[in-house]
Design a protein around this motif. Structure first.
Motif, PDB file in Angstrom:
ATOM      1  N   VAL A 194       0.842  -1.195   0.000  1.00 42.70           N
ATOM      2  CA  VAL A 194       0.000   0.000   0.000  1.00 42.70           C
ATOM      3  C   VAL A 194       0.874   1.240   0.000  1.00 42.70           C
ATOM      4  CG1 VAL A 194      -1.822   1.266   1.191  1.00 42.70           C
ATOM      5  CG2 VAL A 194      -1.806  -1.230   1.231  1.00 42.70           C
ATOM      6  N   ILE A 201      -3.256  -0.142  -3.527  1.00 45.24           N
ATOM      7  CA  ILE A 201      -2.667  -1.455  -3.305  1.00 45.24           C
ATOM      8  C   ILE A 201      -2.012  -1.862  -4.615  1.00 45.24           C
ATOM      9  CG2 ILE A 201      -3.064  -3.858  -2.680  1.00 45.24           C
ATOM     10  CD1 ILE A 201      -5.603  -3.022  -1.313  1.00 45.24           C
ATOM     11  N   LEU A 233      -7.619  -5.400   4.296  1.00 47.50           N
ATOM     12  CA  LEU A 233      -6.779  -4.332   4.840  1.00 47.50           C
ATOM     13  C   LEU A 233      -7.592  -3.334   5.640  1.00 47.50           C
ATOM     14  CD1 LEU A 233      -4.224  -3.573   1.990  1.00 47.50           C
ATOM     15  CD2 LEU A 233      -3.746  -4.448   4.264  1.00 47.50           C
ATOM     16  N   GLU A 234      -8.779  -3.005   5.161  1.00 47.36           N
ATOM     17  CA  GLU A 234      -9.604  -2.033   5.886  1.00 47.36           C
ATOM     18  C   GLU A 234     -10.049  -2.579   7.239  1.00 47.36           C
ATOM     19  OE1 GLU A 234     -10.062   0.951   5.339  1.00 47.36           O
ATOM     20  OE2 GLU A 234      -9.553   1.274   3.254  1.00 47.36           O
ATOM     21  N   GLY A 236      -8.549  -5.161   8.832  1.00 50.45           N
ATOM     22  CA  GLY A 236      -7.432  -5.672   9.610  1.00 50.45           C
ATOM     23  C   GLY A 236      -7.562  -7.134   9.955  1.00 50.45           C
ATOM     24  N   PRO A 269      -4.247  -9.874   5.765  1.00 52.12           N
ATOM     25  CA  PRO A 269      -3.302  -8.764   5.977  1.00 52.12           C
ATOM     26  C   PRO A 269      -1.966  -9.279   6.501  1.00 52.12           C
ATOM     27  CG  PRO A 269      -5.418  -8.345   7.057  1.00 52.12           C
ATOM     28  CD  PRO A 269      -5.412  -9.778   6.648  1.00 52.12           C
ATOM     29  N   THR A 271       0.627  -8.159   8.855  1.00 49.28           N
ATOM     30  CA  THR A 271       0.844  -7.164   9.895  1.00 49.28           C
ATOM     31  C   THR A 271       1.796  -7.701  10.947  1.00 49.28           C
ATOM     32  OG1 THR A 271      -1.093  -7.935  11.151  1.00 49.28           O
ATOM     33  CG2 THR A 271      -1.444  -6.157   9.563  1.00 49.28           C
ATOM     34  N   THR A 276       1.543  -2.490   9.150  1.00 49.77           N
ATOM     35  CA  THR A 276       0.986  -3.296   8.072  1.00 49.77           C
ATOM     36  C   THR A 276       1.936  -3.267   6.882  1.00 49.77           C
ATOM     37  OG1 THR A 276      -1.282  -2.814   8.760  1.00 49.77           O
ATOM     38  CG2 THR A 276      -0.965  -3.619   6.509  1.00 49.77           C
ATOM     39  N   VAL A 279      -0.789  -7.122   1.880  1.00 50.56           N
ATOM     40  CA  VAL A 279      -1.859  -8.106   1.937  1.00 50.56           C
ATOM     41  C   VAL A 279      -1.502  -9.279   1.024  1.00 50.56           C
ATOM     42  CG1 VAL A 279      -3.136  -6.944   0.096  1.00 50.56           C
ATOM     43  CG2 VAL A 279      -4.353  -8.470   1.655  1.00 50.56           C
TER      44      VAL A 279
END
Length: 544
Positions: A194, A201, A233-234, A236, A269, A271, A276, A279
């Motif tokens: 990102v 992305i 991603l939004e 998590g 994701p 992370t 982060t 993805v």
């Protein structure tokens, strides 16, 4: 009064179980109402005067249960045993039924008698069957799980080896995608990153079929919420589509559900802590692949990849001399600096940050106001501020010391950010941060974007630093100074103690630290000495 025999017979009639009494030859002498009613439901009633054993023996050749019953009854009648019991099925056209037969020997006036009881155990047998079916289901699931674990064991090792053994981020992503795409039932894997400024992305590495492109265009967070990578991603957390053919929005991004080669997809994701890295999107050729057994394994693999990416990034930070500088404008009346500027109708300028001995953040702000008491009261009324005091007074402004709770300042620090500017004017906040890498920058920006109404990213760029950076010097000094020495030095600097004429006296600074004047100066001189020692380290003219 009824005789004993009459009383027993009357009581026998009331029992809810079927009972018959046989003589020594197996002939039925007595039955109760439950027996007669049950026999009448089945065939022609077979009651008193009929030989029960002989009747059962007629079916013994073809019925294993009848054979066992006859053998057991004969052994009781002959005195070989006192009692016999067995369970047997007795299904009707309408329902499944099971019974337990029990025969018991006794004598009356020297004559052999045998009671035969049939007890309905259908409920118990059904419960046993259900339990066995459940146990078999558990065993089947266990076998399936063992199969899954056996299948993924090699995958886990290979992905871990690929992630840990790689020398760069690109190599990690490339090797992981290849390992996954080579493992059934997966047919395509890609890893996207990102961009902080564009919020796009960008699939960087992929592996799968060679006769298809990856993605026609970059994906933009917030613009295509149907895409599993965007949703993952939004939110998590992993996002799964079990059947692309039934997903109506699949034709908005490639590969579509119409392509039989791609039937299900999972996006996970990558992370590490609050950072982060991107993805992972994984496609399978069959629907319903990513079930409750498969997904935890992929999440574990994603954690392994994220840990390896973090290690690569940490190593890169130790061998390179760049930092990320991020500037943003925030419009949100709930941000405490904007609240203070609005309450005082004044400009609030950030001076610096330190921590007291208990770890509480102490932020210093210069406020344009001629009324120090009003400034302190306004600051103390803010929810984010635990305590407020005047550190330095000027003719038209004051320097405030604000003890802060666990708010935005500590959150940014947790993301590795060093605040360079945190100024507010007319309810608009001007923020400048220095961060150790791009992932930390994106994480910090996401934090701001989630918390506040309107966040505008004004600039973002990596900056080369000299061989020995101010951050290096600061880190070295912080390891040498005690908390008290560092607090004394920072307070003196932020309060313009070193200006001439001084903006504040030593007594006032000592009072703000709840120490005596002599103790304050002792801390300050020790801090200054260590600072100068570090500054002149390596100078041949300085003393060792």
């Amino acid at each position: 009064m009824a005789t004993g025999d009459a009383l027993a017979a009357a009581a026998l009639e009331t029992l809810p179980i079927t009972v018959a009494v046989l003589d020594g030859d197996g002939e039925i002498l007595l039955t109760n109402r439950a027996w007669r009613e049950f026999e009448a439901d089945e065939t022609t009633a077979d009651h008193v005067g009929h030989n029960y054993v002989a009747t059962a023996a007629m079916d013994a050749d073809d019925d294993e249960h009848a054979k066992r019953a006859v053998e057991g009854l004969e052994s009781v009648l002959e005195g070989d045993r006192d009692a016999f019991s067995m369970e047997y099925p007795c299904h009707s056209p309408d329902e499944k039924r099971w019974f337990m037969m029990r025969a018991g020997r006794f004598t009356v006036d020297g004559a052999v008698r045998v009671t035969v009881i049939h007890l309905d155990i259908t409920d118990r047998k059904l419960a046993e069957i259900a339990a066995e079916e459940s146990a078999e289901q558990v065993r089947e699931e266990h076998r399936a799980l063992e199969h899954v674990l056996e299948r993924v064991d090699g995958l886990v090792r290979e992905v871990t080896d690929a992630a840990v053994g790689a020398g760069s981020r690109d190599e990690i992503e490339r090797r992981v995608c290849r390992r996954l795409a080579d493992t059934d039932p997966y047919v395509l894997a890609w890893i996207g990153r990102v961009d902080v400024t564009t919020r796009r992305i960008s699939p960087r590495e992929w592996a799968g079929r060679d006769d298809v492109p990856l993605e026609d265009d970059d994906l933009v967070l917030d613009s295509d919420e149907t895409h599993p990578a965007v949703r993952a991603l939004e939110a998590g957390e992993p996002y799964v589509i079990q059947d692309l053919a039934a997903f109506e929005d699949a034709d908005r991004w490639w590969p579509t559900g119409a392509d039989d080669h791609y039937r299900s997809v999972a996006a996970i994701p990558l992370t590490y802590g609050d950072v982060t890295y991107g993805v992972l999107a994984l496609f399978a050729a069959d629907p319903d692949v990513f079930d409750e057994r498969e997904l935890p394994i992929l999440e574990s693999l994603a954690e392994t990849v994220s840990t390896a990416l973090n290690a690569i990034e940490a190593r890169r930070m130790l061998t390179t001399e760049t930092v990320v500088e991020l500037e943003a404008t925030i419009e949100d009346p709930s941000l405490f600096v904007a609240e203070l500027a609005d309450a005082l109708s004044s400009t609030v300028i950030y001076r610096g940050l330190t921590y007291d001995e208990g770890g509480t953040p102490l932020a210093f702000f210069r406020v344009e106001t001629a009324d120090p008491d009003r400034a302190v009261d306004a600051a103390a009324d803010l929810e984010a501020v635990e305590a407020a005091s005047v550190l330095t007074e000027y003719e038209d402004s004051v320097v405030l010391e604000l003890a802060l709770g666990n708010g935005i300042v500590t959150a940014l620090a947790d993301h590795g950010a060093v605040i360079q500017r945190l100024d507010a004017d007319d309810r608009v906040l001007d923020l400048a941060l220095e961060l150790p890498n791009g992932q930390a920058a994106r994480s910090a920006y996401d934090l701001l974007d989630e918390r506040y109404d309107r966040v505008e990213l004004r600039s973002y760029h990596e900056t080369d630093q000299p061989t020995r950076t101010p951050r290096d010097l600061q880190s070295t000094i912080e390891t040498k100074l005690t908390d008290r020495q560092q607090a004394a030095l920072r307070k003196a600097y932020y309060a313009d103690y070193f200006d001439w004429p001084r903006g504040v006296s030593g007594e006032e600074l000592a009072e703000s630290m709840n120490v005596s004047r002599s103790t304050f100066h002792q801390h300050l001189r020790a801090a200054q000495r260590k600072l100068l020692e570090e500054l002149f380290a390596g100078d041949p003219t300085s003393e060792a």
